[in-house]
Design an enzyme around this catalytic site. Structure first.
Site, PDB file in Angstrom:
ATOM      1  N   HIS A 105      16.741 -22.659  97.280  1.00 36.39           N
ATOM      2  CA  HIS A 105      16.329 -23.436  98.100  1.00 36.39           C
ATOM      3  C   HIS A 105      17.067 -24.018  99.288  1.00 36.39           C
ATOM      4  O   HIS A 105      18.220 -23.680  99.498  1.00 36.39           O
ATOM      5  CB  HIS A 105      15.844 -24.945  97.439  1.00 36.39           C
ATOM      6  CG  HIS A 105      17.113 -25.386  96.722  1.00 36.39           C
ATOM      7  ND1 HIS A 105      17.784 -24.871  95.527  1.00 36.39           N
ATOM      8  CD2 HIS A 105      17.756 -26.266  97.007  1.00 36.39           C
ATOM      9  CE1 HIS A 105      18.773 -25.637  95.140  1.00 36.39           C
ATOM     10  NE2 HIS A 105      18.923 -26.454  96.159  1.00 36.39           N
ATOM     11  N   HIS A 107      17.829 -26.753 102.204  1.00 33.10           N
ATOM     12  CA  HIS A 107      17.719 -28.220 102.727  1.00 33.10           C
ATOM     13  C   HIS A 107      17.308 -28.288 104.114  1.00 33.10           C
ATOM     14  O   HIS A 107      18.145 -27.719 104.820  1.00 33.10           O
ATOM     15  CB  HIS A 107      19.172 -29.006 102.315  1.00 33.10           C
ATOM     16  CG  HIS A 107      19.464 -29.032 101.022  1.00 33.10           C
ATOM     17  ND1 HIS A 107      19.311 -29.976 100.101  1.00 33.10           N
ATOM     18  CD2 HIS A 107      19.874 -28.062  99.972  1.00 33.10           C
ATOM     19  CE1 HIS A 107      19.684 -30.029  98.893  1.00 33.10           C
ATOM     20  NE2 HIS A 107      20.079 -28.540  98.643  1.00 33.10           N
TER      21      HIS A 107
HETATM   22  P1  5GP Z   1      21.346 -28.421  95.251  1.00 30.98           P
HETATM   23  O1  5GP Z   1      22.510 -29.397  94.833  1.00 30.98           O
HETATM   24  O2  5GP Z   1      21.057 -27.572  94.025  1.00 30.98           O
HETATM   25  O3  5GP Z   1      21.353 -27.482  96.468  1.00 30.98           O
HETATM   26  O4  5GP Z   1      20.093 -29.426  95.632  1.00 30.98           O
HETATM   27  C1  5GP Z   1      18.968 -29.699  94.804  1.00 30.98           C
HETATM   28  C2  5GP Z   1      18.391 -30.725  95.320  1.00 30.98           C
HETATM   29  O5  5GP Z   1      17.247 -31.050  94.444  1.00 30.98           O
HETATM   30  C3  5GP Z   1      19.082 -32.141  95.320  1.00 30.98           C
HETATM   31  O6  5GP Z   1      18.986 -32.732  96.808  1.00 30.98           O
HETATM   32  C4  5GP Z   1      18.220 -33.250  94.638  1.00 30.98           C
HETATM   33  O7  5GP Z   1      18.087 -34.455  94.774  1.00 30.98           O
HETATM   34  C5  5GP Z   1      16.809 -32.579  94.498  1.00 30.98           C
HETATM   35  N1  5GP Z   1      16.074 -32.687  93.092  1.00 30.98           N
HETATM   36  C6  5GP Z   1      16.518 -32.370  92.007  1.00 30.98           C
HETATM   37  N2  5GP Z   1      15.566 -32.668  90.990  1.00 30.98           N
HETATM   38  C7  5GP Z   1      14.267 -32.823  91.783  1.00 30.98           C
HETATM   39  C8  5GP Z   1      13.183 -33.332  91.482  1.00 30.98           C
HETATM   40  O8  5GP Z   1      12.551 -33.434  90.352  1.00 30.98           O
HETATM   41  N3  5GP Z   1      12.177 -33.478  92.821  1.00 30.98           N
HETATM   42  C9  5GP Z   1      12.775 -33.530  94.030  1.00 30.98           C
HETATM   43  N4  5GP Z   1      11.822 -34.065  94.669  1.00 30.98           N
HETATM   44  N5  5GP Z   1      13.984 -33.079  94.221  1.00 30.98           N
HETATM   45  C10 5GP Z   1      14.819 -33.038  93.365  1.00 30.98           C
END
Ligand code: 5GP
Ligand code: ZN
Length: 119
Positions: A105, A107
């Site tokens: 993903h 951001h």
């Molecule tokens: P990572 O740290 O893996 O790059 O980012 C994962 C992101 O997914 C985090 O910013 C977290 O807040 C978001 N996230 C995790 N679970 C959920 C969810 O159930 N719904 C939404 N909308 N965002 C989520």
């Protein structure tokens, strides 16, 4: 096979509408949602509908997925009116870089004071 023990990642559950999220954009290939725990006034997550764990494991034949996500981020920034203020794209690649959700993903962040961010 006992499907009670089948693991599906949180973004795959969001794609299948098993978990609610604020959907900003969706087509047959990708989804854009609002981050549940935003780190900036605008914090969107863009991801392919196909479960691909990470950029670390992305195969050469799937590389255009990345182009699609970045191009969509650019389009959304323009459509939603924050492109001129600047925005940040973050792609955490692997646990060591802070990737928590094991589904590739991007951001898209805007509206924060990014001068305090390390990069
Ligand atoms: P990572 O740290 O893996 O790059 O980012 C994962 C992101 O997914 C985090 O910013 C977290 O807040 C978001 N996230 C995790 N679970 C959920 C969810 O159930 N719904 C939404 N909308 N965002 C989520
Ligand atoms: Zn997934």
């Amino acid at each position: 096979m006992n499907f009670d023990f089948y693991y599906m990642c949180v973004f795959c559950q969001i794609i299948k509408k098993q978990i609610n999220s604020e959907i900003v954009y969706e087509d047959e290939k990708m989804m854009v949602i609002k981050d549940i725990n935003p780190k900036a006034p605008v914090h969107l997550l863009l991801f392919p509908k196909r479960h691909i764990e990470s950029l670390v494991t992305l195969r050469l034949k799937d590389r255009l997925l990345i182009e699609g996500l970045i191009w969509k981020a650019k389009s959304l920034a323009e459509e939603q009116g924050f492109a001129s203020n600047g925005y940040k794209l973050v792609l955490n690649c692997g646990q060591g870089a802070g990737q928590v959700v094991p589904h590739l993903h991007l951001h898209l962040l805007s509206g924060a004071d990014f001068s305090k961010w390390p990069v």
